[in-house]
Design a protein around this motif. Sequence first.
Motif, PDB file in Angstrom:
ATOM      1  N   UNK A 134       0.774  -1.254   0.000  1.00 34.21           N
ATOM      2  CA  UNK A 134       0.000   0.000   0.000  1.00 34.21           C
ATOM      3  C   UNK A 134       0.802   1.299   0.000  1.00 34.21           C
ATOM      4  N   UNK A 135       1.955   1.376   0.667  1.00 35.16           N
ATOM      5  CA  UNK A 135       2.698   2.640   0.632  1.00 35.16           C
ATOM      6  C   UNK A 135       3.236   2.903  -0.771  1.00 35.16           C
ATOM      7  N   UNK A 189       2.009   1.712  -3.585  1.00 36.81           N
ATOM      8  CA  UNK A 189       0.875   2.009  -4.467  1.00 36.81           C
ATOM      9  C   UNK A 189       0.416   3.462  -4.291  1.00 36.81           C
ATOM     10  N   UNK A 190       0.489   3.986  -3.059  1.00 40.25           N
ATOM     11  CA  UNK A 190       0.067   5.375  -2.836  1.00 40.25           C
ATOM     12  C   UNK A 190       0.909   6.350  -3.660  1.00 40.25           C
ATOM     13  N   UNK A 191       2.220   6.118  -3.715  1.00 35.81           N
ATOM     14  CA  UNK A 191       3.078   6.956  -4.573  1.00 35.81           C
ATOM     15  C   UNK A 191       2.752   6.732  -6.048  1.00 35.81           C
ATOM     16  N   UNK A 231      -0.127   5.898  -7.311  1.00 39.90           N
ATOM     17  CA  UNK A 231      -1.405   6.570  -7.590  1.00 39.90           C
ATOM     18  C   UNK A 231      -1.215   8.084  -7.692  1.00 39.90           C
ATOM     19  N   UNK A 232      -0.280   8.612  -6.919  1.00 41.09           N
ATOM     20  CA  UNK A 232       0.026  10.047  -6.980  1.00 41.09           C
ATOM     21  C   UNK A 232       0.985  10.383  -8.121  1.00 41.09           C
ATOM     22  N   UNK A 233       1.444   9.352  -8.817  1.00 41.18           N
ATOM     23  CA  UNK A 233       2.378   9.505  -9.952  1.00 41.18           C
ATOM     24  C   UNK A 233       3.659  10.218  -9.526  1.00 41.18           C
ATOM     25  N   UNK A 273      -0.524   4.793 -11.454  1.00 42.81           N
ATOM     26  CA  UNK A 273      -1.897   4.276 -11.344  1.00 42.81           C
ATOM     27  C   UNK A 273      -1.942   2.774 -11.061  1.00 42.81           C
TER      28      UNK A 273
END
Lengths: 242, 242, 242, 242
Positions: free
Chosen positions: B98-99, B101-103, B105-107, B169
């Motif tokens: 999850x950490x 993926x968060x980056x 998602x924020x590209x 993404x």
Amino acid sequence: MLEDLKQEVYEANMKLPKLDLVTFTWGNVSAIDRDKGLFVIKPSGVPYEDMKPSDMVVVDLDGKVVEGDLNPSSDTPTHTYLYNHFKTIGGIVHTHSPWAVSFAAAKMDIPATSTTHADTFYGDVPCAPALTQKQIEEAYELNTGKVIVDEFNRRGIDPDAVPAVLVSQHGPFAWGPTADKAVYNAKVLEVSAEISYHTLQLTRDETHVPQYLLDKHYYRKHGKNAYYGQNNAKSKSHAEHE
Amino acid sequence: MLEDLKQEVYEANMKLPKLDLVTFTWGNVSAIDRDKGLFVIKPSGVPYEDMKPSDMVVVDLDGKVVEGDLNPSSDTPTHTYLYNHFKTIGGIVHTHSPWAVSFAAAKMDIPATSTTHADTFYGDVPCAPALTQKQIEEAYELNTGKVIVDEFNRRGIDPDAVPAVLVSQHGPFAWGPTADKAVYNAKVLEVSAEISYHTLQLTRDETHVPQYLLDKHYYRKHGKNAYYGQNNAKSKSHAEHE
Amino acid sequence: MLEDLKQEVYEANMKLPKLDLVTFTWGNVSAIDRDKGLFVIKPSGVPYEDMKPSDMVVVDLDGKVVEGDLNPSSDTPTHTYLYNHFKTIGGIVHTHSPWAVSFAAAKMDIPATSTTHADTFYGDVPCAPALTQKQIEEAYELNTGKVIVDEFNRRGIDPDAVPAVLVSQHGPFAWGPTADKAVYNAKVLEVSAEISYHTLQLTRDETHVPQYLLDKHYYRKHGKNAYYGQNNAKSKSHAEHE
Amino acid sequence: MLEDLKQEVYEANMKLPKLDLVTFTWGNVSAIDRDKGLFVIKPSGVPYEDMKPSDMVVVDLDGKVVEGDLNPSSDTPTHTYLYNHFKTIGGIVHTHSPWAVSFAAAKMDIPATSTTHADTFYGDVPCAPALTQKQIEEAYELNTGKVIVDEFNRRGIDPDAVPAVLVSQHGPFAWGPTADKAVYNAKVLEVSAEISYHTLQLTRDETHVPQYLLDKHYYRKHGKNAYYGQNNAKSKSHAEHE
């Protein structure tokens, strides 16, 4: 040689994963026998599950290995420097615990914002400056010890009263009278960093606790008027709040 | 066929839940036998608790199944593409940790803000651009490999020096000389993302570590002047910091 | 003496580490026998793994130890003050749980932003002001009780309807009809603090739940029209939501 | 009566604590037998460790208990309403999982910012409006179902394509073809909320994934052109990513 101290240092190292302070092998603990002028430290890069008390390495205060088949932790020169300059400490721990590292990466002190912090640290935990290029290239691990000691001297902080530090861009070191107590302080540091992070996100108001609260919590547990705990062996270890 | 490699890939896959890197079946690991030009990969959508070494699927460098009763991971074309273009790597892992993926998602790249990052990644971990509509509709998984390789080429990054990437993404891929080392790198990536997230919330100051610190930490462990660890089997696996 | 209550208090204390509410020994639970005017409390600084029911200390409502070989918790005067002024409560718990401490350090109430909060707390959980220098130096633990009671009186809050408080710069206290229920409330407080922290980061819009939602959730479980649970022993403990 | 379904619902309920989706008893799962027009639901306020399959309660589509010694979950009218209006769903779960509740308290949709979300939810997970005072006082739990269905109708969302919702000031509901799949979706919802929270803190740029990525991930696993998994029993359960 120093079999009891090896056992102690081994047990303190094994507490690091149990207390969620390390990922993989990213931590090391040492403890010193001041009479003999020798300290015992974890070997370099050995997984916790494979480590035995007899793997601990004995090192003198010039940083020379005196006994042990394995290489000592690559951070040994930092431990050596700290034992030579903080004369009263008996054990040292280094981790990459993530909340403390976050403050180190941001080059920020961990502010004393609550009694959870003040019960162990008599004021902010300082963040020592990043090493210069010269300091890194000349003697990286030794100079890591040097920036710590210099920062305590510059600010006039007593290492017994604030038994931990951050090194900018790197991470935390903690210490104490014993290896076990150093690990305890490293855990309080991590919890305090977690709390202060959230406090700083919640408000922009001043959140440092006042000096008289620092005094109260420090002297409740230290010095001749301390009244916390049982004053006997049962409560000696890890008995900070209740 | 490739029974040892199957066992290795199986064990590396089983480490993912143990290291808190996956929810349900959301991860896959592969490893390659460069001499034979074949790689072994986890089957698609099989729960970890039901998986056996013999379930692993053998695939060639055209992405064709050579042995195995089960469908290979649907991400197989990504693995194939990476093995074909990053010639030195031996194992690949993909997770939805999850950490990281968060980056993604924020590209955003995961910035190198501390030695925890720099011990494994010689600079920022790049975030490759999102796939275009055409890339998605034509050959989604293969083009996922392509945007990764293109981004490394565009930025001139050596995949051995920075053994991980984010895809915008989507999420992280990590690799290494072996499946086990790839999983290790995937865990460091997640810890580094967690630390850098908190660092970015704590301060708006510049927090990238300087080039000379990257050099120090990278060459402390890589190349002929490395001095970390025991230089023997006992410390070979997962001995990055201490 | 009070063997059943000692067992109850012991078990409630042992729930604190199980519910992730304490680090080391940083918590204490007590419970009162109102008929006898005596309460039972955890000894000071004894590690959870060493604690036995017979270690519990019996204290009267003047704060004097009536039975027990160990020192009672150093927070005993706070418990005494609360039992003397909140006449209906039967158990008290103090922890340093990190989400609640973060709000206490920020000197902020925990706002009632969802039904998770409203099922247990009929409104915001107040943050009592920090003790003054005089209050700290004169009688620290007793005055901790005093600022709590004063804050409830000043705001006109019923301690049975809002069974918890924060003390600025310090941390949470929770209570309830029994020691077990007090621990339950301490856990809800921590979860509610975690949720409200994230809510406050997500939006600057007003997020307090309206009065009629507070009424609905409170009276669904309290008073003569309550319709939650089984109305029998099986569901009595810890049956707040489903 | 419906012994297999009771076993299924029991097992799905027991997964909630295992997947870290509930504190205490704060969750409930049900599943329906569409042929008989009856559904099975967890009893109200029974701790997970005491629960047995035979404690499950059988309820008809008017919300009347048909079999069972215990009261059904107090949220039963919400389940009844959802089964009556979402005709294709087979199982429902309600939890107070903290990341999802944080978005519900902030009255925000959980945005689709990554493939982790898009593999399960074909678009944002909507946040239904808070109930009005009238809705709460008249028939709280039934109207909770009503605001959910109304919001899906108002936005034209297919409940099979987006199998979850938030209710403002309250928390998440998820559903699926079976109880087990509903619990799976509830876990994805929580992970997706965690990721999107961090994404929203990292950047103020637009982070919604584009429609063609939603299409790709949804149709990779749903409908006649799906190519994910093994198309056999072994991979049927919980095989969403790899």
